[in-house]
Design an enzyme around this catalytic site. Sequence first.
Site, PDB file in Angstrom:
ATOM      1  N   ASP A 103       0.782  -1.245   0.071  1.00  0.00           N
ATOM      2  CA  ASP A 103       0.128  -0.009   0.069  1.00  0.00           C
ATOM      3  C   ASP A 103       1.084   1.359  -0.090  1.00  0.00           C
ATOM      4  OD1 ASP A 103      -2.483  -1.467   0.221  1.00  0.00           O
ATOM      5  OD2 ASP A 103      -2.501  -1.218   2.554  1.00  0.00           O
ATOM      6  N   LYS A 104       0.424   2.250  -0.722  1.00  0.00           N
ATOM      7  CA  LYS A 104       1.118   3.559  -0.488  1.00  0.00           C
ATOM      8  C   LYS A 104       1.551   3.731   0.929  1.00  0.00           C
ATOM      9  CE  LYS A 104       0.526   8.396  -1.828  1.00  0.00           C
ATOM     10  NZ  LYS A 104      -0.221   9.540  -2.212  1.00  0.00           N
TER      11      LYS A 104
END
EC number: 5.4.99.-
Length: 339
Positions: free
Chosen positions: A159-160
Amino acid sequence: MSPLDDDTDDIETEVQVPQTEARLEVALTADDAGERLDKILAARFESLSRARLQALIADGRLSLDGRALTDGSQKARPGLYQLQIPEPIAAEPSPEDIPLSILYEDAHLIVVDKPPGMAAHPAPGNYTGTLVHALLHHCRGSLSGVGGVARPGIVHRLDKETSGVMVAAKTDAAHQGLSALFSTHDIDRLYIALTRGAPHPDRATIQTQLGRSPHDRKKMAILKSGGREAITHYRVEDVFGPADKPLAARVACRLETGRTHQIRVHLASRSTPCLGDPVYGASQPAAAVKVLIESLGFSRQALHAAVLGFVHPITGETLRFETPLPADMAGLEAGLKAL
């Protein structure tokens, strides 16, 4: 099976390059009312795919008589619709001189400690500043192209806002070898999460079917049928607050599979989501924890990919990398211990 569909990462789409003017307009009449909005507009805006149109609507680029709309599933109403089209983005990302924390590198692959806030590859909302942009600069042409022009070298993603260890391939042979390891789950992956409350029991395996939520296509959910098998082994390493009713916990999660958002969904299913999770942390943490999070300015899911281990696909060497919690999570953990 593509390894990019088999990982804990953002639900992202490929970069789509609009080939049209800056603004489109269409007037709908009473005869159009009642139709699903994105469907009828897709028929009117023939230069855009329905998926592209839906992404633009979700991004707030559609307005009705000057008022922004963000839900393409709503019913159409009469009026003047205007759709703003962003400037075209280059199909191929350009190298960017972004510092990398490199844990290992040879002629075949590179292992980095990805900071929170850095997307793995270009996607809507993240056209610059991604790990791919940084790798293109650092590797200077020696990045595997198997992943496609938008994500060369990327074998798996985080995930970012999830920090931690990632590996990228510099050659096609390494890419194919790493992809095979991820596909057969021959990868050692351990994540550290700071959770709201503590899951019970303190050690268990969560095994479910995981797929896109039927209610929100941007989220993943545990499904009664369909989806893909998802297995997470977790162990509570520490609890914070009263022993009989913990305010928070440090939880080690070892992945047997690696589906999109797997850990975040599985922990939330035990009513102990990652602290700070904007998607799956539905309710607020205890008051003291909430005050702590706000005082620290902690604004992401408290999840860190701490360990990545695998057999080098070219040399056969056993590799294992472990990184400590980044400063923001370490500060949050220290604050929780003081509660």
